[in-house]
Design a protein around this motif. Structure first.
Motif, PDB file in Angstrom:
ATOM      1  N   MET A 175       0.832  -1.189   0.000  1.00  8.94           N
ATOM      2  CA  MET A 175       0.000   0.000   0.000  1.00  8.94           C
ATOM      3  C   MET A 175       0.877   1.254   0.000  1.00  8.94           C
ATOM      4  O   MET A 175       2.043   1.210   0.397  1.00  8.94           O
ATOM      5  N   GLU A 176       0.285   2.361  -0.411  1.00  8.74           N
ATOM      6  CA  GLU A 176       1.030   3.616  -0.455  1.00  8.74           C
ATOM      7  C   GLU A 176       1.042   4.256   0.935  1.00  8.74           C
ATOM      8  O   GLU A 176      -0.004   4.471   1.548  1.00  8.74           O
ATOM      9  N   ILE A 177       2.223   4.537   1.438  1.00 15.64           N
ATOM     10  CA  ILE A 177       2.386   5.128   2.770  1.00 15.64           C
ATOM     11  C   ILE A 177       3.108   6.453   2.636  1.00 15.64           C
ATOM     12  O   ILE A 177       4.132   6.554   1.953  1.00 15.64           O
ATOM     13  N   SER A 178       2.592   7.481   3.280  1.00 15.35           N
ATOM     14  CA  SER A 178       3.191   8.812   3.205  1.00 15.35           C
ATOM     15  C   SER A 178       4.420   8.887   4.090  1.00 15.35           C
ATOM     16  O   SER A 178       4.744   7.970   4.847  1.00 15.35           O
ATOM     17  N   ALA A 179       5.096  10.032   4.021  1.00 16.49           N
ATOM     18  CA  ALA A 179       6.302  10.227   4.821  1.00 16.49           C
ATOM     19  C   ALA A 179       5.989  10.215   6.310  1.00 16.49           C
ATOM     20  O   ALA A 179       6.858   9.923   7.131  1.00 16.49           O
ATOM     21  N   THR A 180       4.747  10.495   6.659  1.00 14.18           N
ATOM     22  CA  THR A 180       4.369  10.491   8.078  1.00 14.18           C
ATOM     23  C   THR A 180       3.930   9.104   8.550  1.00 14.18           C
ATOM     24  O   THR A 180       3.547   8.934   9.699  1.00 14.18           O
ATOM     25  N   GLY A 181       3.973   8.117   7.632  1.00  8.53           N
ATOM     26  CA  GLY A 181       3.607   6.758   8.000  1.00  8.53           C
ATOM     27  C   GLY A 181       2.133   6.449   7.853  1.00  8.53           C
ATOM     28  O   GLY A 181       1.693   5.371   8.260  1.00  8.53           O
ATOM     29  N   ARG A 182       1.362   7.371   7.266  1.00  6.09           N
ATOM     30  CA  ARG A 182      -0.076   7.143   7.099  1.00  6.09           C
ATOM     31  C   ARG A 182      -0.366   6.586   5.706  1.00  6.09           C
ATOM     32  O   ARG A 182       0.291   6.933   4.725  1.00  6.09           O
ATOM     33  N   LEU A 183      -1.386   5.698   5.647  1.00  4.29           N
ATOM     34  CA  LEU A 183      -1.820   5.176   4.362  1.00  4.29           C
ATOM     35  C   LEU A 183      -2.496   6.285   3.563  1.00  4.29           C
ATOM     36  O   LEU A 183      -3.194   7.131   4.124  1.00  4.29           O
ATOM     37  N   GLU A 184      -2.328   6.260   2.247  1.00  7.47           N
ATOM     38  CA  GLU A 184      -2.908   7.293   1.400  1.00  7.47           C
ATOM     39  C   GLU A 184      -3.549   6.677   0.164  1.00  7.47           C
ATOM     40  O   GLU A 184      -3.091   5.645  -0.340  1.00  7.47           O
ATOM     41  N   VAL A 185      -4.611   7.316  -0.317  1.00 13.17           N
ATOM     42  CA  VAL A 185      -5.246   6.938  -1.576  1.00 13.17           C
ATOM     43  C   VAL A 185      -4.618   7.794  -2.675  1.00 13.17           C
ATOM     44  O   VAL A 185      -4.812   9.008  -2.704  1.00 13.17           O
ATOM     45  N   ARG A 186      -3.880   7.165  -3.550  1.00  8.25           N
ATOM     46  CA  ARG A 186      -3.185   7.897  -4.607  1.00  8.25           C
ATOM     47  C   ARG A 186      -3.693   7.504  -5.990  1.00  8.25           C
ATOM     48  O   ARG A 186      -2.933   7.442  -6.948  1.00  8.25           O
ATOM     49  N   ILE A 187      -4.978   7.201  -6.085  1.00  8.14           N
ATOM     50  CA  ILE A 187      -5.606   6.954  -7.376  1.00  8.14           C
ATOM     51  C   ILE A 187      -6.807   7.869  -7.508  1.00  8.14           C
ATOM     52  O   ILE A 187      -7.400   8.292  -6.514  1.00  8.14           O
ATOM     53  N   THR A 188      -7.179   8.169  -8.742  1.00  5.82           N
ATOM     54  CA  THR A 188      -8.315   9.032  -9.053  1.00  5.82           C
ATOM     55  C   THR A 188      -9.078   8.423 -10.225  1.00  5.82           C
ATOM     56  O   THR A 188      -8.598   7.469 -10.857  1.00  5.82           O
ATOM     57  N   PRO A 189     -10.251   8.965 -10.568  1.00  7.26           N
ATOM     58  CA  PRO A 189     -10.962   8.460 -11.747  1.00  7.26           C
ATOM     59  C   PRO A 189     -10.146   8.542 -13.033  1.00  7.26           C
ATOM     60  O   PRO A 189     -10.434   7.810 -13.986  1.00  7.26           O
ATOM     61  N   ALA A 190      -9.117   9.384 -13.064  1.00 10.10           N
ATOM     62  CA  ALA A 190      -8.269   9.468 -14.243  1.00 10.10           C
ATOM     63  C   ALA A 190      -7.436   8.205 -14.452  1.00 10.10           C
ATOM     64  O   ALA A 190      -6.843   8.011 -15.517  1.00 10.10           O
ATOM     65  N   ASP A 191      -7.399   7.331 -13.447  1.00  5.90           N
ATOM     66  CA  ASP A 191      -6.602   6.105 -13.545  1.00  5.90           C
ATOM     67  C   ASP A 191      -7.410   4.914 -14.069  1.00  5.90           C
ATOM     68  O   ASP A 191      -6.897   3.785 -14.062  1.00  5.90           O
ATOM     69  N   VAL A 192      -8.638   5.159 -14.511  1.00  6.65           N
ATOM     70  CA  VAL A 192      -9.429   4.073 -15.102  1.00  6.65           C
ATOM     71  C   VAL A 192      -8.650   3.470 -16.269  1.00  6.65           C
ATOM     72  O   VAL A 192      -8.120   4.182 -17.115  1.00  6.65           O
ATOM     73  N   GLY A 193      -8.589   2.139 -16.305  1.00 11.33           N
ATOM     74  CA  GLY A 193      -7.821   1.440 -17.331  1.00 11.33           C
ATOM     75  C   GLY A 193      -6.461   0.969 -16.854  1.00 11.33           C
ATOM     76  O   GLY A 193      -5.809   0.172 -17.535  1.00 11.33           O
ATOM     77  N   LYS A 194      -6.046   1.450 -15.662  1.00 11.71           N
ATOM     78  CA  LYS A 194      -4.747   1.056 -15.132  1.00 11.71           C
ATOM     79  C   LYS A 194      -4.906  -0.035 -14.081  1.00 11.71           C
ATOM     80  O   LYS A 194      -5.964  -0.216 -13.492  1.00 11.71           O
ATOM     81  N   ARG A 195      -3.824  -0.746 -13.848  1.00  7.85           N
ATOM     82  CA  ARG A 195      -3.820  -1.778 -12.810  1.00  7.85           C
ATOM     83  C   ARG A 195      -3.535  -1.106 -11.477  1.00  7.85           C
ATOM     84  O   ARG A 195      -2.576  -0.339 -11.345  1.00  7.85           O
ATOM     85  N   VAL A 196      -4.366  -1.413 -10.492  1.00 11.20           N
ATOM     86  CA  VAL A 196      -4.268  -0.743  -9.199  1.00 11.20           C
ATOM     87  C   VAL A 196      -4.297  -1.760  -8.064  1.00 11.20           C
ATOM     88  O   VAL A 196      -4.735  -2.902  -8.231  1.00 11.20           O
ATOM     89  N   SER A 197      -3.828  -1.315  -6.922  1.00  7.94           N
ATOM     90  CA  SER A 197      -3.944  -2.073  -5.680  1.00  7.94           C
ATOM     91  C   SER A 197      -4.602  -1.163  -4.659  1.00  7.94           C
ATOM     92  O   SER A 197      -4.135  -0.037  -4.436  1.00  7.94           O
ATOM     93  N   VAL A 198      -5.702  -1.631  -4.058  1.00 12.69           N
ATOM     94  CA  VAL A 198      -6.428  -0.799  -3.095  1.00 12.69           C
ATOM     95  C   VAL A 198      -6.672  -1.574  -1.813  1.00 12.69           C
ATOM     96  O   VAL A 198      -6.749  -2.812  -1.805  1.00 12.69           O
ATOM     97  N   ARG A 199      -6.769  -0.842  -0.743  1.00 10.00           N
ATOM     98  CA  ARG A 199      -7.171  -1.407   0.554  1.00 10.00           C
ATOM     99  C   ARG A 199      -8.424  -0.679   0.996  1.00 10.00           C
ATOM    100  O   ARG A 199      -8.500   0.553   0.934  1.00 10.00           O
ATOM    101  N   ARG A 200      -9.417  -1.455   1.432  1.00 11.14           N
ATOM    102  CA  ARG A 200     -10.669  -0.841   1.880  1.00 11.14           C
ATOM    103  C   ARG A 200     -11.027  -1.375   3.254  1.00 11.14           C
ATOM    104  O   ARG A 200     -10.639  -2.480   3.639  1.00 11.14           O
ATOM    105  N   LEU A 201     -11.788  -0.571   3.951  1.00  7.37           N
ATOM    106  CA  LEU A 201     -12.271  -0.958   5.273  1.00  7.37           C
ATOM    107  C   LEU A 201     -13.522  -1.787   5.103  1.00  7.37           C
ATOM    108  O   LEU A 201     -14.479  -1.379   4.452  1.00  7.37           O
ATOM    109  N   GLY A 202     -13.491  -2.987   5.704  1.00  7.08           N
ATOM    110  CA  GLY A 202     -14.647  -3.868   5.611  1.00  7.08           C
ATOM    111  C   GLY A 202     -15.431  -3.886   6.896  1.00  7.08           C
ATOM    112  O   GLY A 202     -15.530  -2.873   7.604  1.00  7.08           O
ATOM    113  N   GLU A 203     -15.983  -5.041   7.218  1.00  8.28           N
ATOM    114  CA  GLU A 203     -16.772  -5.162   8.440  1.00  8.28           C
ATOM    115  C   GLU A 203     -15.862  -5.068   9.658  1.00  8.28           C
ATOM    116  O   GLU A 203     -14.694  -5.416   9.626  1.00  8.28           O
TER     117      GLU A 203
END
Length: 361
Positions: free
Chosen positions: A1-29
């Motif tokens: 996952m993408e981690i910022s310099a402060t050690g926090r997870l970050e979302v670094r994808i946008t709708p402009a990335d449609v068509g690209k291969r991505v890795s995402v983490r989501r909060l579940g139950e």
């Protein structure tokens, strides 16, 4: 996952990335006061109305609410292969298409429309075989191979596909692929949005040819340039028509293998088919008498065909295996084959009939 310099997870994808291969983490139950996370890797095929759609390697589509995202990033287009011959998806798709040649084809831009049926409303059967519904022999020779741009907007292209197959009395089908660089996750998503139904999913596996040839002597294997009545008696597709024989015999250099049965007049104990095409050898129709399984006959058949392919200059091999074929997958893995990509056949939805007396537009 993408981690910022402060050690926090970050979302670094946008709708402009449609068509690209991505890795995402989501909060579940959540449970017992603990947060649960789910990771998903695949091609981002849409991002609409606050919902992401990601297509996995095997073609499964995963819907993810934007509000549940914890982290995300774009990742390389395909994971590095650790072993086996290097191959691109288009190279393998063309090799497979040449191994299952249609009776007729037509270009629609860079798409190839393919059909394998006889003349008239039904395919003419071989002697003693009842006529069946007009489906054509094997989806691989009766579907569109969409490698590139059709030269039309998608809806217009699909309408042209429907017309072309309709004129031949066939259902319209499109063959797509997922899970490798250059595959068609976006097209899969667009077909499903339009109601096209995925009928079949299978995989293309690749491997080095020499190790297959070294696995068994195969002294009892008979090779032939044609499929005789005995070979066809073991083939799982019953009622093989003249058109089907044309497809089976078509290809750059086709070989049929059989292991004779125990007694005269019996079907072979095992059969196989191989199409040699440049550096590639494509295996198919490897079938064994249920009473003779687990005796190494399938390996002997493939080894004999592999040696013939090596003699003709091939060095790599491919084959197609359904996801439910556990025995076949175990055999091919033992011979050094590994999955390259998944492929799917989509069938056009039924068009609603026009009311009686109404003009169809």
């Amino acid at each position: 996952m993408e981690i910022s310099a402060t050690g926090r997870l970050e979302v670094r994808i946008t709708p402009a990335d449609v068509g690209k291969r991505v890795s995402v983490r989501r909060l579940g139950e959540t449970g017992a006061g603990l947060e649960k996370f789910t990771d998903t890797v695949g091609v981002l095929t849409s991002w609409d109305g606050g919902v992401l759609m990601i297509t996995r390697r095997d073609g499964e589509r995963v819907s993810i609410p934007e509000s549940s995202l914890v982290a995300g990033k774009v990742v390389p287009a395909a994971p590095a292969r650790r072993r086996g011959p290097a191959a691109t998806y288009p190279e393998l798709a063309h090799a497979a298409a040449r191994a299952w040649q249609p009776v007729e084809s037509e270009r629609l831009g860079e798409w190839e429309l393919r059909a394998a049926v006889g003349a008239g409303p039904r395919e003419a059967p071989r002697a003693g075989v009842a006529a069946g519904p007009r489906e054509g022999f094997t989806r691989r020779a009766n579907s569109v191979l969409p490698l590139g741009d059709p030269g039309l907007p998608l809806d217009a292209a699909l309408a042209a596909v429907r017309r072309w197959y309709g004129e031949r009395g066939l259902p319209a089908r499109v063959q797509t692929a997922t899970g490798a660089e250059g595959t068609q996750e976006l097209l899969c998503s667009e077909l499903e949005r339009r109601g096209w139904v995925r009928e079949v999913t299978a995989e293309v596996w690749t491997g080095a040819l020499a190790p297959v040839a070294d696995r068994a002597e195969g002294a009892g294997v008979v090779l032939s340039r044609s499929a005789d009545e005995a070979w066809l008696a073991r083939y799982q597709r019953k009622g093989v028509s003249e058109v089907a024989l044309r497809v089976l015999s078509g290809g750059p250099s086709v070989w049929f293998a059989s292991v004779p049965g125990a007694g005269g007049g019996e079907p072979p104990a095992a059969i196989g088919r191989c199409v040699v095409d440049g550096r590639w050898a494509g295996f198919a129709a490897v079938e064994v008498d249920p009473g003779r399984r687990r005796q190494g006959l399938a390996t002997e058949v493939m080894a004999a065909l592999a040696r013939r392919a090596l003699d003709e200059g091939a060095s790599a091999a491919w084959l197609q295996v359904e996801t439910e074929n556990e025995a076949g997958r175990a055999l091919y893995a033992a011979l050094g084959f590994t999955p390259h990509h998944a492929y799917h056949h989509y069938r056009a939805p039924e068009e609603p009939e026009a009311p009686s007396g109404a003009e169809r537009l």
